[in-house]
Write a protein that holds these residues in place. Structure first.
Motif, PDB file in Angstrom:
ATOM      1  N   THR A  70      58.796 103.572  49.335  1.00 21.30           N
ATOM      2  CA  THR A  70      59.460 102.273  49.296  1.00 21.30           C
ATOM      3  C   THR A  70      59.606 101.679  50.692  1.00 21.30           C
ATOM      4  N   GLU A  77      62.617 100.060  44.823  1.00 14.38           N
ATOM      5  CA  GLU A  77      62.106 101.360  44.387  1.00 14.38           C
ATOM      6  C   GLU A  77      60.592 101.315  44.229  1.00 14.38           C
ATOM      7  N   SER A 128      58.983 105.789  39.063  1.00 21.84           N
ATOM      8  CA  SER A 128      59.608 105.553  37.761  1.00 21.84           C
ATOM      9  C   SER A 128      61.002 106.165  37.667  1.00 21.84           C
ATOM     10  N   ILE A 178      63.355 103.879  39.552  1.00 21.23           N
ATOM     11  CA  ILE A 178      63.563 102.631  38.811  1.00 21.23           C
ATOM     12  C   ILE A 178      64.571 102.863  37.691  1.00 21.23           C
ATOM     13  N   GLU A 205      68.219 101.080  37.190  1.00 15.81           N
ATOM     14  CA  GLU A 205      68.580 100.437  35.916  1.00 15.81           C
ATOM     15  C   GLU A 205      69.867 101.028  35.360  1.00 15.81           C
ATOM     16  N   VAL A 207      66.421  95.413  40.089  1.00 17.76           N
ATOM     17  CA  VAL A 207      65.422  96.274  40.725  1.00 17.76           C
ATOM     18  C   VAL A 207      64.181  95.469  41.098  1.00 17.76           C
ATOM     19  N   VAL A 229      60.247  96.421  42.488  1.00 12.65           N
ATOM     20  CA  VAL A 229      59.332  97.562  42.621  1.00 12.65           C
ATOM     21  C   VAL A 229      58.341  97.293  43.757  1.00 12.65           C
ATOM     22  N   THR A 268      55.649  97.393  34.417  1.00 10.36           N
ATOM     23  CA  THR A 268      57.085  97.253  34.634  1.00 10.36           C
ATOM     24  C   THR A 268      57.509  95.829  34.351  1.00 10.36           C
ATOM     25  N   HIS A 279      60.060  94.627  35.878  1.00 16.70           N
ATOM     26  CA  HIS A 279      60.716  94.192  37.105  1.00 16.70           C
ATOM     27  C   HIS A 279      59.738  93.455  38.016  1.00 16.70           C
ATOM     28  N   THR A 335      57.590  92.748  41.307  1.00 13.86           N
ATOM     29  CA  THR A 335      56.922  93.683  42.212  1.00 13.86           C
ATOM     30  C   THR A 335      56.551  92.973  43.508  1.00 13.86           C
TER      31      THR A 335
END
Length: 226
Positions: free
Chosen positions: A23, A168, A171, A174, A178, A184, A186, A197, A199, A201
Motif C-alpha cells: 500500500t 489497502e 483482500s 480490505i 470494511e 476504503v 484500494v 472490488t 471500492h 482503486t
C-alpha cells in the motif's frame, strides 16, 4: 466513476489510515524470498503457499499451516529477523513519499500486520518517514481481517473510525477496513491481476492529491493532469 467511488472523492475525512506492505511500499520480492525458504524447509508447496502470506501477520500465517511440532511463536520471530535483514528491493509505491508529506502529521497512521521493528526497517528502506501513530502486529490480539487494528489506529488518532479513509491493497486488509466501518480505497500498484472490488482503486499516489481545509478536514482528489 461509480456512486461509491464518487462518494469517497467527494467526502471529507478527519484521518487517513494506511496499510504498509503493498500500500505504501513494495516488499513483495523480499518477503517472498524469506517465506519461500521457510516453506521449503517445511516441505510446503512454495508457489501455492506464497499466495497466502500477504497482508496477514507471520504468526497467523504459520499457525494456519498446523505443522506438527512447530513452535509458531519462535518461527514467527525467525521470519521477522530474516525479513529485517533482507530489505533488498523494498521501494515506495510511486508518489507515496510526496503524498504522505502533504498530510498533516496528526491526521494519518499506519496499520500494518508487520511487527514494529520490521515496519520501521522497511519504511526506512523505502524512504518513508514513519508517522507518530503506528499500529503493528504486537498491538492486536487478532490480525487482519479482524478490524481491531484499524479501530485502534483511529482511537490513537482520536478520530471516529467512520470519519477515516483506509488505504489497502490486500483482500484481508480490505475486509478489516470494511468490518471496522471505514471507507476504503484500494491501491493496485503491486497487483499482477485486476482485483474485483466495489471500492475505488488507485494505481499509485501520482494519480491523487489531498486537500486540507482550515478545519483540518481532508479530501482525496484526483490529480489535475499536467
Amino acid at each position: 466513476m461509480s456512486a461509491k467511488e464518487s462518494a469517497v472523492f467527494d467526502r471529507q475525512y478527519r484521518a487517513f489510515l494506511f496499510d504498509m506492505d503493498g500500500t505504501l511500499l513494495n516488499s513483495i520480492a523480499a518477503a517472498e524470498r524469506v517465506w519461500a525458504a521457510w516453506a521449503q524447509r517445511h516441505g510446503l508447496d512454495v508457489e501455492a503457499f506464497l499466495t497466502t502470506i500477504h497482508g496477514v501477520r507471520a504468526i497467523d500465517t504459520i499457525t494456519r499451516q498446523a505443522l506438527p511440532g512447530v513452535d509458531a511463536q519462535a518461527e514467527a520471530r525467525g521470519i521477522t529477523e530474516a525479513e529485517i535483514e533482507d530489505v533488498a528491493g523494498v521501494v515506495a509505491i510511486p508518489g507515496a513519499v510526496t503524498f504522505l508529506q502533504s498530510l498533516p502529521a496528526h491526521c494519518w497512521a499506519v496499520v500494518t500486520s508487520a511487527p514494529k521493528a520490521l515496519a520501521l526497517r522497511r519504511m526506512q528502506a523505502a524512504g518513508l518517514v514513519p508517522p507518530a501513530v503506528m499500529v503493528t502486529a504486537e498491538d492486536v490480539t487478532n490480525g487482519k481481517p479482524d478490524p481491531a487494528g484499524y479501530l485502534l489506529g483511529a482511537k490513537r488518532l482520536g478520530v471516529p473510525i467512520g470519519e477515516c479513509l483506509v488505504f489497502e491493497d490486500a483482500s484481508v486488509g480490505i475486509r478489516a477496513g470494511e468490518a471496522a466501518g471505514a471507507d476504503v480505497v484500494v491501491v493496485t500498484s503491486t497487483h499482477w491481476e485486476p482485483m474485483a472490488t466495489e471500492h475505488p482503486t488507485i494505481a499509485s499516489y501520482d494519480g491523487v492529491r489531498v486537500q486540507c481545509d482550515a478545519a483540518g478536514l481532508l479530501r482525496l482528489r484526483p490529480s489535475t493532469p499536467a
